[in-house]
Design an enzyme around this catalytic site. Sequence first.
Site: not given
Length: 378
Positions: A55, A238, A262-263, A304, A352, A354
Amino acid sequence: MTISTRGAGKAPAVLVLEDGRSFRGRAYGAVGETFGEAVFNTGMTGYQETLTDPSYHRQVVVMTAPHVGNTGVNDEDDESAKIWVAGYVVRDPARIPSNWRSRRTLDDELDAQGVVGISGIDTRALTRHLRERGAMRVGIFSGEALADDATLLERVRQAPQMKGADLSAEVATKETYVVPAVGEKRFTVAAIDLGIKGMTPHLMAERGIEVHVLPATATAEELYAVNPDGVFLSNGPGDPSTVDLTLIRAALDKKTPLFGICFGNQILGRALGFGTYKLKYGHRGINQPVQDRTTGKVEITAHNHGFAVDAPLDKVSDTPFGRAEVSHVCLNDNVVEGLQLLDQPAFSVQYHPEAAAGPHDAAYLFDRFVELMEGQRA
């Protein structure tokens, strides 16, 4: 341009921001030049996991913790096969690492992988500047790359911006691979690799899930060829506005249990009809407070992300796939940190779970994913 120069950590270096501010220090890692988006990470530990998180592709990471590299680099904690950060900025690097698992110094590892960094600068001042002005393009220059300030600034301003950047395919696997279930296999999950971290399929495997990790360019036909009980959308770099939503809409049409992080949260939001936007300086670190609005529980979480979903916090929204609501929210700034559909088994979080290198407050979300797949079988 990078020049591997082991032991050249005392060479002069300069960091130049696109708004013209500069910081002078000493080279750290490889000597040369690099460009990216300047972002800061507030984690006190876990630098190896940060460096190898896909990321961070095309980002120059500023560590707010003053001492970095104390535990060296080991062979167990990488989250992918390489370092992905475009550059690395630290204030006071460790001179001698001290940890029983350490195999080499962080300086040597950055050098070996051609990652240009800088040390000895006031990272607190740099972080305050980014908080006030926002994340921006940056360059780090050392050795033969050094030139006059005007030339370096112009080169920074010619670098590509993060907004509008389509990067997932650059970091994702090119071929499908399988992470087998630990113990008895209970489910099969198709995980779309948008920049997946190694710990994610590992945690699913611990729950009896056989994980088929597919490229970011996978089609719906390729996804359903593995006969999945669930679909997972990974983290990644991105701008989410660049992603083709055909695959995720196909999964939603079939009402396959779906979990995104996340993304993956951002592209689920876009598939539901919500917009996304770029945060001023983003959330990056392992100490972000998030409330799970479905339980009222507050978790300390790992983040993140520089983009976020624009969804209403105060109402249930009608979408092409049924009703949806914001399930998680950041307590620092009310940024949307999770979504869930109310009429079919799909949810996502912006952070996240994880959590390599920690904390692990949100690991229960993988159990929630298992419960969705169990409910679909019932």
